[in-house]
Design an enzyme around this catalytic site. Structure first.
Site, PDB file in Angstrom:
ATOM      1  N   SER A   1     -10.567  -0.472   3.207  1.00  0.00           N
ATOM      2  CA  SER A   1      -9.793  -0.580   4.447  1.00  0.00           C
ATOM      3  C   SER A   1      -9.341   0.818   4.869  1.00  0.00           C
ATOM      4  O   SER A   1      -8.745   1.539   4.080  1.00  0.00           O
ATOM      5  CB  SER A   1      -8.544  -1.428   4.235  1.00  0.00           C
ATOM      6  OG  SER A   1      -8.884  -2.702   3.791  1.00  0.00           O
TER       7      SER A   1
ATOM      8  N   GLU B   1      -4.667   4.188   6.130  1.00  0.00           N
ATOM      9  CA  GLU B   1      -4.345   3.952   4.725  1.00  0.00           C
ATOM     10  C   GLU B   1      -4.932   5.073   3.868  1.00  0.00           C
ATOM     11  O   GLU B   1      -4.398   5.438   2.824  1.00  0.00           O
ATOM     12  CB  GLU B   1      -4.953   2.604   4.313  1.00  0.00           C
ATOM     13  CG  GLU B   1      -4.548   2.146   2.948  1.00  0.00           C
ATOM     14  CD  GLU B   1      -5.516   1.129   2.359  1.00  0.00           C
ATOM     15  OE1 GLU B   1      -6.396   1.547   1.585  1.00  0.00           O
ATOM     16  OE2 GLU B   1      -5.382  -0.052   2.671  1.00  0.00           O
TER      17      GLU B   1
ATOM     18  N   ARG C   1       0.838  -1.220   0.000  1.00  0.00           N
ATOM     19  CA  ARG C   1       0.000   0.000   0.000  1.00  0.00           C
ATOM     20  C   ARG C   1       0.868   1.263   0.000  1.00  0.00           C
ATOM     21  O   ARG C   1       0.555   2.245   0.672  1.00  0.00           O
ATOM     22  CB  ARG C   1      -0.922   0.035   1.232  1.00  0.00           C
ATOM     23  CG  ARG C   1      -1.972  -1.038   1.287  1.00  0.00           C
ATOM     24  CD  ARG C   1      -2.989  -0.856   0.161  1.00  0.00           C
ATOM     25  NE  ARG C   1      -4.164  -1.672   0.343  1.00  0.00           N
ATOM     26  CZ  ARG C   1      -4.257  -2.948  -0.027  1.00  0.00           C
ATOM     27  NH1 ARG C   1      -3.237  -3.543  -0.626  1.00  0.00           N
ATOM     28  NH2 ARG C   1      -5.372  -3.607   0.164  1.00  0.00           N
TER      29      ARG C   1
HETATM   30  N1  EPU Z   1     -10.606 -10.273  10.489  1.00  0.00           N
HETATM   31  C1  EPU Z   1     -11.201 -10.281  11.720  1.00  0.00           C
HETATM   32  N2  EPU Z   1     -12.158  -9.334  11.988  1.00  0.00           N
HETATM   33  C2  EPU Z   1     -12.539  -8.426  11.080  1.00  0.00           C
HETATM   34  C3  EPU Z   1     -11.917  -8.401   9.814  1.00  0.00           C
HETATM   35  C4  EPU Z   1     -10.938  -9.340   9.541  1.00  0.00           C
HETATM   36  O1  EPU Z   1     -10.906 -11.090  12.567  1.00  0.00           O
HETATM   37  O2  EPU Z   1     -13.403  -7.613  11.405  1.00  0.00           O
HETATM   38  C5  EPU Z   1      -9.592 -11.290  10.163  1.00  0.00           C
HETATM   39  C6  EPU Z   1     -10.156 -12.260   9.139  1.00  0.00           C
HETATM   40  O3  EPU Z   1     -10.810 -13.304   9.737  1.00  0.00           O
HETATM   41  C7  EPU Z   1      -8.919 -12.743   8.423  1.00  0.00           C
HETATM   42  C8  EPU Z   1      -7.949 -11.578   8.545  1.00  0.00           C
HETATM   43  O4  EPU Z   1      -8.471 -10.701   9.537  1.00  0.00           O
HETATM   44  O5  EPU Z   1      -8.364 -13.849   9.037  1.00  0.00           O
HETATM   45  C9  EPU Z   1      -7.781 -10.860   7.232  1.00  0.00           C
HETATM   46  O6  EPU Z   1      -9.031 -10.396   6.769  1.00  0.00           O
HETATM   47  P1  EPU Z   1      -9.371 -10.200   5.215  1.00  0.00           P
HETATM   48  O7  EPU Z   1      -9.091 -11.436   4.472  1.00  0.00           O
HETATM   49  O8  EPU Z   1     -10.736  -9.628   5.123  1.00  0.00           O
HETATM   50  O9  EPU Z   1      -8.306  -9.184   4.689  1.00  0.00           O
HETATM   51  P2  EPU Z   1      -7.712  -7.837   5.328  1.00  0.00           P
HETATM   52  O10 EPU Z   1      -6.294  -8.078   5.685  1.00  0.00           O
HETATM   53  O11 EPU Z   1      -8.604  -7.314   6.390  1.00  0.00           O
HETATM   54  C10 EPU Z   1      -6.745  -6.925   3.082  1.00  0.00           C
HETATM   55  C11 EPU Z   1      -6.773  -5.645   2.312  1.00  0.00           C
HETATM   56  C12 EPU Z   1      -8.066  -5.524   1.521  1.00  0.00           C
HETATM   57  C13 EPU Z   1      -8.166  -6.688   0.567  1.00  0.00           C
HETATM   58  C14 EPU Z   1      -8.108  -7.997   1.395  1.00  0.00           C
HETATM   59  C15 EPU Z   1      -8.059  -9.218   0.514  1.00  0.00           C
HETATM   60  C16 EPU Z   1      -5.407  -4.116   3.608  1.00  0.00           C
HETATM   61  C17 EPU Z   1      -5.359  -2.914   4.486  1.00  0.00           C
HETATM   62  N3  EPU Z   1      -6.615  -4.503   3.220  1.00  0.00           N
HETATM   63  O12 EPU Z   1      -7.775  -6.857   4.058  1.00  0.00           O
HETATM   64  O13 EPU Z   1      -8.015  -4.338   0.763  1.00  0.00           O
HETATM   65  O14 EPU Z   1      -9.346  -6.644  -0.196  1.00  0.00           O
HETATM   66  O15 EPU Z   1      -6.914  -8.021   2.203  1.00  0.00           O
HETATM   67  O16 EPU Z   1      -6.812  -9.337  -0.070  1.00  0.00           O
HETATM   68  O17 EPU Z   1      -4.355  -4.663   3.264  1.00  0.00           O
HETATM   69  C18 EPU Z   1      -8.567  -2.014   0.738  1.00  0.00           C
HETATM   70  O18 EPU Z   1      -7.366  -1.784   0.738  1.00  0.00           O
HETATM   71  O19 EPU Z   1      -9.423  -1.098   0.703  1.00  0.00           O
HETATM   72  C19 EPU Z   1      -9.030  -3.390   0.812  1.00  0.00           C
HETATM   73  C20 EPU Z   1     -10.320  -3.706   0.934  1.00  0.00           C
END
Ligand code: EPU
Length: 337
Positions: free
Chosen positions: A237, A333, A162
């Site tokens: 995010s 972000e 990012r």
């Molecule tokens: N999780 C929780 N609680 C929550 C949300 C997430 O426990 O409320 C846990 C999930 O269970 C999972 C882990 O956190 O084990 C990761 O969650 P998720 O797969 O939803 O991905 P993320 O790391 O929260 C990132 C990106 C997203 C992207 C997804 C998929 C960042 C800041 N965000 O989210 O990007 O779509 O991975 O690759 O890196 C964005 O940048 O706007 C965005 C949506």
């Protein structure tokens, strides 16, 4: 040129902040014209793409310019590859759909990301194991100091998680006008390692996925947990996933048995969504602002009437509680204006 112009339709949070001056440009010539009048030469500038990664915390006392440059140029390099040069104002997801229609591979995991092509290099947009740096070749920018065009190759962009040169020392110095990517025309390299994609493909009963199938799976996953900015104001995010030293992670593991982490060299990336949820924020609403009930990393304009200041203050409360509970500092972000 409009005066005292509401930017509400131009930011996905739907914040009703005003720009002192506002104009839209569809070509480099129009952009140069807008920048080069005696009245505008001294004004602070705000460039708007899809408005999907900004939080307007106050009225903007300068000139906001919406970049509306359109067009996709295709160069068939050989039987395997195509070079696509895409103007900044093209909508990201429509560009992804264009690639899928033509069966060009490389963008399918990045389906349904809000925003425009021109802002994609700023934060090296990424999802489901793919980032734009994987297919990025170069971008053409306008240098705002001398109003000359320059080209940045992948190395010069210094992409990180990012992150890019345009968020660091190049911040505020360049406007991205077009971006080139190399995509595959056959033997597509599918990226299906991300658990959620695998289970979605299984649910759809797809054993040998095409790039179109992967896009379908990604769209399903995103729609199932991310709010549609057309209905509920948000900027995806709100925070980055923090990378903490391994030793700090191990200490936290003693205290929080189910903490998740993805090793990254000497660091461990911890999902910010999990940290925020553990602090009790998931689905919580204060005034007009809430943390999304299905993905707490996303802050939403819950009533549609939130001000940018309210959203900023809400994010500060989240930062404070994650710091208090875990000793981890979350970084926003979204660009704060
Ligand atoms: N999780 C929780 N609680 C929550 C949300 C997430 O426990 O409320 C846990 C999930 O269970 C999972 C882990 O956190 O084990 C990761 O969650 P998720 O797969 O939803 O991905 P993320 O790391 O929260 C990132 C990106 C997203 C992207 C997804 C998929 C960042 C800041 N965000 O989210 O990007 O779509 O991975 O690759 O890196 C964005 O940048 O706007 C965005 C949506």
């Amino acid at each position: 040129m409009h005066e005292n112009f509401s930017l509400k339709p131009y930011n996905t949070f739907g914040i009703d902040a005003k720009a002192h001056y506002f104009t839209e440009v569809s070509s480099v010539e129009e952009l140069l014209e807008a920048l080069n009048t005696p009245a505008t030469r001294t004004l602070p500038l705000l460039f708007l793409g899809g408005g999907s990664n900004i939080l307007l915390t106050q009225d903007f006392e300068g000139l906001a310019i919406r970049l509306n440059l359109k067009g996709i140029h295709e160069d068939l390099i050989n039987d395997n590859e195509v070079l696509l040069t895409v103007k900044a104002g093209e909508n990201w997801h429509e560009f992804v759909l264009f690639c899928l229609e033509k069966d060009y591979g490389g963008m399918e995991n990045l389906s349904l990301i809000p925003g425009n092509v021109g802002t994609s290099p700023m934060q090296n947009i990424g999802a489901y194991g793919v980032e734009i740096k994987d297919t990025f070749v170069s971008c053409t920018v306008l240098n705002l100091e001398n109003l000359q065009l320059e080209t940045f190759n992948r190395e010069q962009c210094r992409f990180g998680y990012r992150d890019s040169v345009f968020k660091q020392e190049g911040k505020g110095k360049y406007v991205i006008l077009e971006v080139s990517f190399t995509l595959t025309r056959k033997n597509h390299q599918l990226k299906t390692s991300y658990g959620a994609i695998q289970s979605e493909l299984e649910k759809l009963n797809i054993m040998h996925p095409t790039i179109q199938d992967i896009s379908k799976a990604v769209i399903k996953i995103r729609q199932s947990k991310l709010p549609d900015p057309k209905k509920t104001g948000n900027a995806g995010s709100f925070f980055k996933n923090p990378a903490i030293p391994l030793i700090q992670f191990e200490e936290l593991q003693q205290k929080f048995k189910n903490i998740q982490g993805y090793p990254n060299g000497d660091f461990v990336k911890v999902p910010a969504g999990w940290l925020i949820e553990q602090c009790g924020w998931k689905g919580k609403q204060i005034g007009n602002v809430a943390s999304h009930q299905l993905q707490s990393l996303v802050i939403i304009n819950a009533t549609g009437n939130a001000t940018g200041k309210e959203i900023f203050d809400f994010s500060a409360m989240i930062i404070d509680s994650v710091m208090e509970k875990f000793g981890i500092e979350l970084e926003r972000e979204v660009n704060i204006i």
